[in-house]
Design an enzyme around this catalytic site. Sequence first.
Site, short mmCIF file in Angstrom:
data_model
loop_
_atom_site.label_atom_id
_atom_site.label_comp_id
_atom_site.label_asym_id
_atom_site.label_seq_id
_atom_site.Cartn_x
_atom_site.Cartn_y
_atom_site.Cartn_z
N HIS A 53 5.13 32.67 25.33
CA HIS A 53 5.34 32.19 26.69
C HIS A 53 4.03 31.61 27.22
O HIS A 53 2.98 32.20 26.99
CB HIS A 53 5.79 33.35 27.58
CG HIS A 53 5.93 32.98 29.02
ND1 HIS A 53 7.01 32.27 29.49
CD2 HIS A 53 5.11 33.20 30.08
CE1 HIS A 53 6.86 32.08 30.79
NE2 HIS A 53 5.71 32.63 31.18
N GLY A 109 5.10 3.45 1.73
CA GLY A 109 6.42 2.88 1.97
C GLY A 109 6.67 2.47 3.40
O GLY A 109 5.76 2.26 4.19
N GLY A 115 13.74 2.26 -1.50
CA GLY A 115 13.92 2.33 -0.06
C GLY A 115 14.89 1.31 0.51
O GLY A 115 15.84 0.88 -0.15
N ALA A 122 0.87 -1.17 0.00
CA ALA A 122 0.00 0.00 0.00
C ALA A 122 0.91 1.23 0.00
O ALA A 122 1.99 1.20 0.58
CB ALA A 122 -0.88 0.00 1.24
C1 LIG Z 1 10.78 1.67 12.67
C2 LIG Z 1 11.17 2.84 11.83
C3 LIG Z 1 10.95 4.12 12.27
C4 LIG Z 1 11.28 5.21 11.51
N1 LIG Z 1 11.05 6.45 11.99
C5 LIG Z 1 11.34 7.52 11.25
C6 LIG Z 1 11.06 8.82 11.70
O1 LIG Z 1 10.54 9.00 12.77
N2 LIG Z 1 11.37 9.86 10.92
C7 LIG Z 1 11.95 9.68 9.71
O2 LIG Z 1 12.21 10.65 9.03
N3 LIG Z 1 12.24 8.46 9.25
C8 LIG Z 1 11.94 7.37 9.98
N4 LIG Z 1 12.21 6.14 9.50
C9 LIG Z 1 12.90 6.02 8.21
C10 LIG Z 1 11.95 6.21 7.05
O3 LIG Z 1 10.90 5.29 7.16
C11 LIG Z 1 12.68 6.02 5.75
O4 LIG Z 1 13.78 6.87 5.70
C12 LIG Z 1 11.80 6.34 4.57
O5 LIG Z 1 10.66 5.53 4.56
C13 LIG Z 1 12.54 6.15 3.29
O6 LIG Z 1 11.72 6.43 2.24
P1 LIG Z 1 11.95 5.84 0.79
O7 LIG Z 1 10.93 6.48 -0.06
O8 LIG Z 1 13.34 6.01 0.41
O9 LIG Z 1 11.73 4.30 0.90
P2 LIG Z 1 10.66 3.42 1.59
O10 LIG Z 1 9.81 4.16 2.52
O11 LIG Z 1 11.41 2.27 2.13
O12 LIG Z 1 9.75 2.99 0.40
C14 LIG Z 1 10.17 2.13 -0.60
C15 LIG Z 1 8.98 1.50 -1.25
O13 LIG Z 1 9.43 0.82 -2.39
C16 LIG Z 1 8.69 -0.35 -2.51
N5 LIG Z 1 9.44 -1.28 -3.31
C17 LIG Z 1 10.69 -1.72 -3.12
N6 LIG Z 1 11.03 -2.56 -4.10
C18 LIG Z 1 9.97 -2.66 -4.92
C19 LIG Z 1 9.70 -3.39 -6.13
N7 LIG Z 1 10.61 -4.14 -6.66
N8 LIG Z 1 8.53 -3.23 -6.70
C20 LIG Z 1 7.58 -2.44 -6.15
N9 LIG Z 1 7.78 -1.75 -5.04
C21 LIG Z 1 8.96 -1.85 -4.44
C22 LIG Z 1 8.46 -0.80 -1.09
O14 LIG Z 1 7.32 -1.62 -1.04
C23 LIG Z 1 8.28 0.51 -0.38
O15 LIG Z 1 6.93 0.84 -0.30
C24 LIG Z 1 11.87 5.03 10.25
C25 LIG Z 1 12.11 3.74 9.77
C26 LIG Z 1 11.77 2.66 10.55
C27 LIG Z 1 12.02 1.31 10.02
#
Ligand SMILES: Cc1cc2nc3c(=O)[nH]c(=O)nc-3n(C[C@H](O)[C@H](O)[C@H](O)COP(=O)(O)OP(=O)(O)OC[C@H]3O[C@@H](n4cnc5c(N)ncnc54)[C@H](O)[C@@H]3O)c2cc1C
Lengths: 463, 432
Positions: A442, A41, A147, A38
């Site tokens: 404040h 990410g 990601g 969904a």
């Molecule tokens: C527990 C936890 C807590 C976090 N807390 C924070 C926070 O408080 N603040 C913050 O800034 N960051 C936080 N992060 C980090 C943040 O989630 C990531 O930095 C961010 O989601 C990265 O975004 P992105 O778009 O690069 O990748 P992602 O969010 O990882 O998204 C990548 C997407 O690509 C999709 N995908 C991958 N390969 C394929 C494929 N072959 N085909 C189709 N789809 C694919 C995946 O399904 C995913 O939906 C946290 C992470 C975790 C694990």
Amino acid sequence: MSVGKCSLLVLGAGPGGYVCAIRAGQMGIDTVIVDEMAPGGTCLNVGCIPSKALIHAANEFHKITHASDQSALGIKAAAPTIDLGATVGWKDAIVRRLNGGVEGLFKKAGVRHIRGRGEVLDGKTVRVFRDGGEETIRTDALVLATGSAPAELPFLPFGGKVISSTEALSLAEPPTALAVVGGGYIGLELGTAYAKLGSRVTVIEAEQRILPQYDAALTRPVEQSLERLGVTVLTRTKALELSDKGLCVQHADDGPSDIDADRILVTTGRTPRIREAGIEGLALTLTQDGFIAVDDRCATSMRGVYAIGDITGDPMLAHKAMAQGELVAEVVAGRRSRWDRTCIPAVCFTDPEIVTCGLLPDEAAKQGFDVSVGQFPLAASGRAMTMEAASGFVRAVAERCTGRILGLQAVGRDISELSTAFAIAIEMGAVVDDIAGVIHAHPTLGEGLQEACFAIGGKTIHV
Amino acid sequence: MGVYTIVLPDVGEGIAEAELVEWNVAIGDTVREDDVLGTVMTDKAAVEVPSTVTGRVVWLAGQPGDTLAIGSKFIQLDVDGQGNDASAGDGVVSDEAAAAEPRTVAETVPAMPSDPSPPTARPDSSSPEPEESLQRTSVAQRKPLASPAVRRRAREAGVDLRQVTGSGPAGRIGQDDLDAFIAGAGRPRAGSGRPAAKGTTTRKVVGMRRRIAEKMALSKSRIPHITIVEEVDVTELEALRSGLNGRHAQKRGKLTVLPFIATALVRGIQSHPGMNAHFDDEAGEIEEHAAVHIGIATQTEAGLAVPVINHAEARNLWDLAAEIDRLATATRDGKATRDELTGSTITITSLGPLGAIATTPIINHPEVAIVGVNKMAMRPIWDGAAFRPRMMMNLSCSFDHRVIDGWDAAMFVRTLKTHLETPALLFLEADQ
Ligand SMILES: Cc1cc2nc3c(=O)[nH]c(=O)nc-3n(C[C@H](O)[C@H](O)[C@H](O)COP(=O)(O)OP(=O)(O)OC[C@H]3O[C@@H](n4cnc5c(N)ncnc54)[C@H](O)[C@@H]3O)c2cc1C
């Protein structure tokens, strides 16, 4: 099998990908976004949002527990119980609502969203596998936004007792004893939450300190709070392997010992999702750490192929991914955009929270700045006292000769909300007098920012 | 490649420093030998500093308004070959420039290493900097301080913010600074598109320019001008000039057309002495001068220097030529004395080859006449039977109409014309 065409294909609908697609759509670019999950990410489904939901629930539970035996506020409450399954259900509802929200934003921006697994065939072609078939899409520009995924330790593979952050966000009940391997922000956030939910938590960290990327002053209030919560923090300690009791660990100076644990949460890092999506086949230039190397337009070594978010390496933060996503949409639209941000704020949602923006004092000094540092203790903040949250401080780092703000940090309850003020100050090029000259409401925690700037001039009011 | 340093030449006797009035070049420009690099001002005159070499500008000594010491580094150029620094041969010389950069033009220091394609970073900027410069360069200067909105606008306008001077605290660049840069010195790099220019730049009218402004306003507001434009056939004069140059240039120096005009002016004044006068309108007196002191006004972008040929009436053609040449050089080099720059009784103004077809010269108050020389051009002239190619040059002469009538003015111009068209007359004593 059908063959589609588009101007921009975004692979991955995390905060990087979805922002990129929405912005591109708004600018009239024919955009397709592909994700197997969904939309939202890691961030929305198994990261930022669910973890903050869990942390909030744990805080509420902890507050009432606290009120049931030792509240100074005159509140008396009966000892609460928690149905973690219901908590997870509440969290999932939030996530679903946000998933739907992103979906709606795609529609509004005219972006075509395909739910399926994408595989990169070449720099212009992606094959999407989904329910009921597959589709090949030709695109002019390709954005890789797949990601990252939790990194596995070879001697502690995920499965059974060993879980990643993803599973930790959907447990049916709090573990009795939780071992957290890795004292970074994800491990500490979740470890703190479970400690508040009643788990006995042990944090195992190989370095000298938890949160080693921050300085000791910032992490000390967190360490003290963990101690109060009964969390055992083992620094200079490495996880070895599973044992009958739980986890076998080794302290740097001692022999191995055994830790009681019915769950072992491994949060030692995240690896870029390069292999699964066939990105490897593009033979893109990688960084030393194995992330995709990009220039200041997020362009990879291959023409027309861009990469954003966690796949491009540190800092792996949702807002960095979003900023890159927006940037790439503009670049693809032909605008002359460049990555020229001065700072990326970072928040650690522990108790108390840590927020940093720009340079830490020693980082600034290392970069050759002659710095002056001003600090305001929250113990002197009326607002912090009324929140029973007087531990922590706000700190400003400025260049001595010009007064230019180089870094802002704070540690304290709910202090993460100051991140916006911090980032704006630095990104706007503020000097100490700018902030000192702004009226701060404040009583708020934000007054600490002004006081920290007053402190640089040696003239705090409230200390 | 080497670095060539041009120092600020001695622009005036006993003067230790000069005010930088303007740069005619920017960092990154390629200049040729003799191109004007910039203009400095002493209390007497604006002096253009020409380049002595061909090269690419890598460093400038300051900004307009700065006071520069005579003999200090004025500009540095990347040149083919070795450059002129003692250290040029051993490859250290580029450090010189690098070291100099942060001192005054902080915005031009090389980009942060994280910037993968620093657009203005010099190829040799990666060479190690001497310690001295490291101390002076605050790291803060490496990245220009500006809000995201300013940075975005700059990017879209193709402006490198490192070249923009910030007027805000800690050197922060605001929208105003960017406006000023875009409207003024800002030159988007080649290939960066053509942004619509916006905003206005405000410049203080100071120094030489101010004095010129006051003088011009005085002249134009006090003196009702009448300007007469007349065609002069200088075919014969040119033939004579090239003949004389052919024969005597080696020994006596090359003649330009200016000494001929000065001679014609002296002859004209002999028959029309009222032209060589000062009109003191407050006292209601006209002073007619016996001596002819001709001011030669040369208009430049930066301002106008008017060296004076004293006693033109007592000089022959070569003498005049030599004096004009000497004064021009002295003025250009800033060595003209106050005496040499004052005391004219009548003025010649010439824009050289830029001199247009006609001009409306403004009288050098309190003088009453000025002779403007327009450019020479070959034009077809009807001789009554056919068109013949003739070398033509117009004169545009202005007169103070309060004291000179149109008729007298026209007669005077005709005398000049006659002398120039029949150059033999120039060498006779009083011809009328
Ligand atoms: C527990 C936890 C807590 C976090 N807390 C924070 C926070 O408080 N603040 C913050 O800034 N960051 C936080 N992060 C980090 C943040 O989630 C990531 O930095 C961010 O989601 C990265 O975004 P992105 O778009 O690069 O990748 P992602 O969010 O990882 O998204 C990548 C997407 O690509 C999709 N995908 C991958 N390969 C394929 C494929 N072959 N085909 C189709 N789809 C694919 C995946 O399904 C995913 O939906 C946290 C992470 C975790 C694990």
